[in-house]
Scaffold this motif. Sequence first.
Motif, PDB file in Angstrom:
ATOM      1  N   ASP A  20       0.859  -1.184   0.000  1.00 51.78           N
ATOM      2  CA  ASP A  20       0.000   0.000   0.000  1.00 51.78           C
ATOM      3  C   ASP A  20       0.898   1.237   0.000  1.00 51.78           C
ATOM      4  O   ASP A  20       1.413   1.653   1.034  1.00 51.78           O
ATOM      5  N   LYS A  21       1.072   1.850  -1.173  1.00 52.71           N
ATOM      6  CA  LYS A  21       2.002   2.971  -1.292  1.00 52.71           C
ATOM      7  C   LYS A  21       1.491   4.221  -0.574  1.00 52.71           C
ATOM      8  O   LYS A  21       2.288   5.030  -0.104  1.00 52.71           O
ATOM      9  N   TYR A  22       0.185   4.393  -0.483  1.00 48.35           N
ATOM     10  CA  TYR A  22      -0.346   5.557   0.252  1.00 48.35           C
ATOM     11  C   TYR A  22      -0.002   5.445   1.739  1.00 48.35           C
ATOM     12  O   TYR A  22       0.393   6.436   2.371  1.00 48.35           O
ATOM     13  N   LEU A  23      -0.153   4.258   2.287  1.00 52.76           N
ATOM     14  CA  LEU A  23       0.202   4.048   3.689  1.00 52.76           C
ATOM     15  C   LEU A  23       1.709   4.205   3.883  1.00 52.76           C
ATOM     16  O   LEU A  23       2.163   4.825   4.860  1.00 52.76           O
ATOM     17  N   PHE A  55       3.865   6.013   2.077  1.00 49.84           N
ATOM     18  CA  PHE A  55       4.273   7.415   1.975  1.00 49.84           C
ATOM     19  C   PHE A  55       3.740   8.237   3.155  1.00 49.84           C
ATOM     20  O   PHE A  55       4.370   9.217   3.562  1.00 49.84           O
ATOM     21  N   GLY A  56       2.602   7.840   3.699  1.00 53.87           N
ATOM     22  CA  GLY A  56       2.097   8.513   4.890  1.00 53.87           C
ATOM     23  C   GLY A  56       3.047   8.340   6.062  1.00 53.87           C
ATOM     24  O   GLY A  56       3.317   9.281   6.817  1.00 53.87           O
ATOM     25  N   PHE A  76      -5.068   9.696   8.839  1.00 62.76           N
ATOM     26  CA  PHE A  76      -5.026   9.045   7.530  1.00 62.76           C
ATOM     27  C   PHE A  76      -4.352   7.685   7.619  1.00 62.76           C
ATOM     28  O   PHE A  76      -4.841   6.691   7.068  1.00 62.76           O
ATOM     29  N   VAL A  77      -3.195   7.630   8.311  1.00 61.93           N
ATOM     30  CA  VAL A  77      -2.452   6.367   8.439  1.00 61.93           C
ATOM     31  C   VAL A  77      -3.303   5.323   9.147  1.00 61.93           C
ATOM     32  O   VAL A  77      -3.396   4.160   8.707  1.00 61.93           O
ATOM     33  N   ARG A 103      -6.419   4.363   6.954  1.00 58.19           N
ATOM     34  CA  ARG A 103      -5.971   3.597   5.785  1.00 58.19           C
ATOM     35  C   ARG A 103      -5.605   2.166   6.187  1.00 58.19           C
ATOM     36  O   ARG A 103      -5.985   1.193   5.520  1.00 58.19           O
ATOM     37  N   HIS A 118      -7.835  -1.381   5.115  1.00 59.94           N
ATOM     38  CA  HIS A 118      -7.236  -2.548   4.464  1.00 59.94           C
ATOM     39  C   HIS A 118      -7.397  -3.794   5.332  1.00 59.94           C
ATOM     40  O   HIS A 118      -7.680  -4.881   4.829  1.00 59.94           O
TER      41      HIS A 118
END
Length: 386
Positions: free
Chosen positions: A18-21, A23-24, A288-289, A292, A296
């Motif tokens: 999960d790239k959003y997680l 990068f967060g 957000f972290v 997210r 998942h």
Amino acid sequence: MVSRADRSVFAEWWWTVDKYLLFGLLGLMICGVVLSLAGSPPVAERIGLDSFHFVERHVMFMVPTIIIMIATSFLSPRNVRRTALIVFSISIVLMFLTLFVGQEVKGARRWINVLGFSLQPSEFIKPAFLVLSAWLFTENSRRNDIPGNIFAMLLLAIVAALLVAQPDLGQTMLVVIAWSAVFFMAGLSWFWIVGLAGLAAVGIVAAYTVFPHFAGRINRFLDPGAGDTFQVDTALNSIVHGGWFGRGPGEGVVKRILPDSHTDFIFAVAAEEFGIILCMGLVLMFGFVVVRGLSHSLKNEDAFVRLASSGLMVLFGVQSVINMAVNLNLMPAKGMTLPFISYGGSSMLAIAFQMGLVLALTRRRFEPARLTSGFSRFATAGPKAA
């Protein structure tokens, strides 16, 4: 750019993590370096060290932090369990040794010297313990011959006993909350809910009676005139002085008299120099972290992955909330770091391991059984269509 046709281990990891997680989490680490520059120099100067001593060490710890998080995220669910068992076993031994040969600071023995480094084993036992508990709860629901719930309770009793012996009541509370969340998601009955709630109430009363420092913190929170509230009052003044947009980087003044401005009260320093707006942004990043990671986790069909990753995210989220709540005087003072933001080598490395486990568990994976059944239906339908 990594090609989708690439079949290397790194390429497989890149297209499934999960790239959003990811990068967060990296964004939080960068914020930690910036806020370390803001909050730690006055502390270093007060104790006779170079102004950037803590900043340099914070950056130094960032390298193994990122390596541990990325390396752990390559693990399969089976290897996650095996790694957790190894880390848990080592941490138990180190926590036991800490009670006898550990460094005593302010009446507590929480740190032990390992190969020249001061290590806090309790930080590493938390994620490993939750992963093992999630596995035991999962096995309890799958197999009637394994009393997983009982074993998970025994593990909780062992970990809690070692934490209380240090003593570290804040970490004990954090571990119990996260473990209870995993147990709840595993489908515990109301009998257990009422029973555990009763035990928690008894534990709080016992801690208030046995540990004077715990009782003092509760009393000062309920009645500020009952004792010294210097750190909390100073933190609140930092937030008030900062206003919406802050005094500006390096312009904070309250941090110069705040003893733990680089650790427990880094959030207050951020508020004074960068303002409430930035602090709200920081809260949103943590939110957000957590959201997210939980989204998942809860979508995963594997019970172990669902429970383990959810428990780890609860641990991360609750620790963050406790730190910020203490800074805002919304709960009694407790020395607990803000993940990836506060200075502290053991905390950073342990949280990197914890979030690496989350990244590993939440990676997208193929389901052979489902794919096989799909191909079977296609093969069966093919001749009819023809």
